[in-house]
Scaffold this motif. Structure first.
Motif, short mmCIF file in Angstrom:
data_model
loop_
_atom_site.label_atom_id
_atom_site.label_comp_id
_atom_site.label_asym_id
_atom_site.label_seq_id
_atom_site.Cartn_x
_atom_site.Cartn_y
_atom_site.Cartn_z
N GLY A 61 0.70 -1.37 0.09
CA GLY A 61 0.06 0.09 -0.09
C GLY A 61 0.95 1.12 -0.04
N GLY A 62 0.34 2.28 -0.64
CA GLY A 62 1.21 3.44 -0.75
C GLY A 62 1.98 3.51 -1.92
N TRP A 63 2.37 2.66 -2.71
CA TRP A 63 2.88 2.76 -4.07
C TRP A 63 1.89 2.36 -5.21
CZ3 TRP A 63 7.83 3.99 -4.60
CH2 TRP A 63 8.76 3.96 -3.54
N SER A 64 2.17 3.30 -6.20
CA SER A 64 1.67 3.02 -7.38
C SER A 64 2.62 2.36 -8.40
CB SER A 64 1.11 4.23 -7.94
OG SER A 64 2.07 5.15 -8.52
N GLU A 65 2.21 1.62 -9.25
CA GLU A 65 3.24 1.27 -10.31
C GLU A 65 4.03 2.36 -10.81
OE1 GLU A 65 1.50 -1.29 -13.19
OE2 GLU A 65 0.68 -2.49 -11.76
N ALA A 66 3.40 3.41 -11.34
CA ALA A 66 4.32 4.62 -11.84
C ALA A 66 5.20 5.16 -10.88
CB ALA A 66 3.26 5.65 -12.22
N ASP A 67 5.01 5.23 -9.68
CA ASP A 67 5.95 5.73 -8.44
C ASP A 67 7.30 4.81 -8.30
OD1 ASP A 67 4.61 8.28 -8.06
OD2 ASP A 67 3.28 7.17 -6.39
N PHE A 68 6.69 3.41 -8.21
CA PHE A 68 7.88 2.44 -8.02
C PHE A 68 8.64 2.32 -9.12
CE2 PHE A 68 9.80 -1.69 -7.42
CZ PHE A 68 10.19 -1.43 -6.17
N VAL A 69 8.32 2.40 -10.40
CA VAL A 69 9.08 2.10 -11.80
C VAL A 69 9.93 3.59 -11.75
CG1 VAL A 69 9.11 2.20 -14.05
CG2 VAL A 69 7.35 0.95 -12.94
N ARG A 70 9.23 4.56 -11.27
CA ARG A 70 10.20 5.79 -11.33
C ARG A 70 11.36 5.77 -9.93
NH1 ARG A 70 6.69 9.12 -12.20
NH2 ARG A 70 5.64 9.21 -10.13
N ALA A 71 10.92 5.37 -9.10
CA ALA A 71 12.02 5.11 -7.86
C ALA A 71 13.11 4.24 -8.31
CB ALA A 71 11.36 4.91 -6.81
N ALA A 72 12.66 3.06 -8.81
CA ALA A 72 13.66 2.18 -9.44
C ALA A 72 14.42 2.64 -10.37
CB ALA A 72 12.79 1.01 -9.92
N ARG A 73 13.84 3.40 -11.49
CA ARG A 73 14.68 3.99 -12.46
C ARG A 73 15.79 5.06 -12.00
NH1 ARG A 73 10.86 5.51 -15.61
NH2 ARG A 73 10.83 7.64 -14.78
N GLU A 74 15.41 5.69 -10.97
CA GLU A 74 16.18 6.83 -10.12
C GLU A 74 17.26 5.99 -9.61
OE1 GLU A 74 13.47 9.10 -7.82
OE2 GLU A 74 12.64 10.24 -9.74
N ALA A 75 17.20 4.74 -8.93
CA ALA A 75 18.21 4.10 -8.42
C ALA A 75 18.98 3.05 -9.55
CB ALA A 75 17.43 3.16 -7.27
N GLY A 76 18.75 3.53 -10.53
CA GLY A 76 19.35 2.69 -11.97
C GLY A 76 18.95 1.40 -12.25
N ILE A 77 17.61 1.08 -12.07
CA ILE A 77 17.01 -0.33 -12.40
C ILE A 77 15.83 -0.04 -13.04
CG2 ILE A 77 16.10 -2.27 -11.36
CD1 ILE A 77 17.26 -1.68 -8.79
N ARG A 78 15.99 -0.71 -14.28
CA ARG A 78 14.84 -0.58 -15.18
C ARG A 78 13.79 -1.66 -15.04
NH1 ARG A 78 17.10 -0.06 -20.95
NH2 ARG A 78 15.09 -0.73 -21.18
N LEU A 79 12.45 -1.66 -14.64
CA LEU A 79 11.61 -2.94 -14.62
C LEU A 79 10.09 -2.16 -15.29
CD1 LEU A 79 10.05 -1.78 -12.00
CD2 LEU A 79 11.71 -3.04 -10.98
N ALA A 80 9.27 -3.15 -15.41
CA ALA A 80 8.28 -2.89 -16.14
C ALA A 80 6.78 -3.02 -14.93
CB ALA A 80 7.72 -3.70 -17.15
N GLY A 81 6.00 -1.94 -14.93
CA GLY A 81 4.97 -2.12 -14.13
C GLY A 81 3.82 -3.24 -14.97
N LEU A 82 3.10 -3.74 -13.86
CA LEU A 82 2.19 -4.66 -14.44
C LEU A 82 1.12 -4.19 -15.40
CD1 LEU A 82 1.70 -7.20 -11.45
CD2 LEU A 82 3.00 -7.39 -13.42
N ASP A 83 0.85 -2.80 -15.51
CA ASP A 83 -0.07 -2.22 -16.32
C ASP A 83 0.11 -2.58 -17.76
OD1 ASP A 83 -1.82 -0.86 -14.61
OD2 ASP A 83 -0.93 1.13 -14.80
#
Length: 131
Positions: A61-83
């Motif tokens: 709870g508290g995380w949207s896919e877009a927020d987490f994908v963006r946070a991961a990208r800022e940490a140098g990790i690319r991944l895909a949301g389930l959307d």
């Protein structure tokens, strides 16, 4: 391009049959990667076949896919949301898909997955404030 390169597996560790199908060494490698990734995500909700190329990390709870994908990208990790994989918007709750073969080095894989786990456990997206 051979299958081992596409999967991020060291081609010296994989043997192929004439029709291009990898021998059990590739399956063992993928299963090992799944075990390592799942161990690094211990305590978080993970879904998917433990012998598959991908796993699904459900977001707390508290995380949207877009927020987490963006946070991961800022940490140098690319991944895909389930959307990207849903047929209907209401099909399931937020999550991301991780490719356990994206990094050829196992230590790099574990470090990246541990970074994702840290993001989920320690950081929370900042709430948008309406004034």
């Amino acid at each position: 391009e051979v299958l081992s390169e596409r999967l991020g597996v060291d081609p010296r560790r994989v043997r192929y049959l004439p029709n291009g199908v990898a021998l059990p060494a590739l399956r063992r490698d993928i299963a090992q990667r799944q075990r390592l990734a799942r161990a690094a995500l211990s305590g978080l909700e993970v879904a998917g076949d433990p012998e598959a190329l991908h796993l699904v990390l459900m977001l707390p709870g508290g995380w949207s896919e877009a927020d987490f994908v963006r946070a991961a990208r800022e940490a140098g990790i690319r991944l895909a949301g389930l959307d990207a994989f849903r047929l209907r918007a209401d099909e399931m709750r937020p999550g991301v898909r991780l490719n356990v073969t994206a990094l050829s080095d196992l230590n790099d894989l574990v470090a990246a997955v541990e970074k994702l786990a840290y993001l989920l456990r320690r950081a929370r997206p900042s709430a948008e404030r309406v004034i």
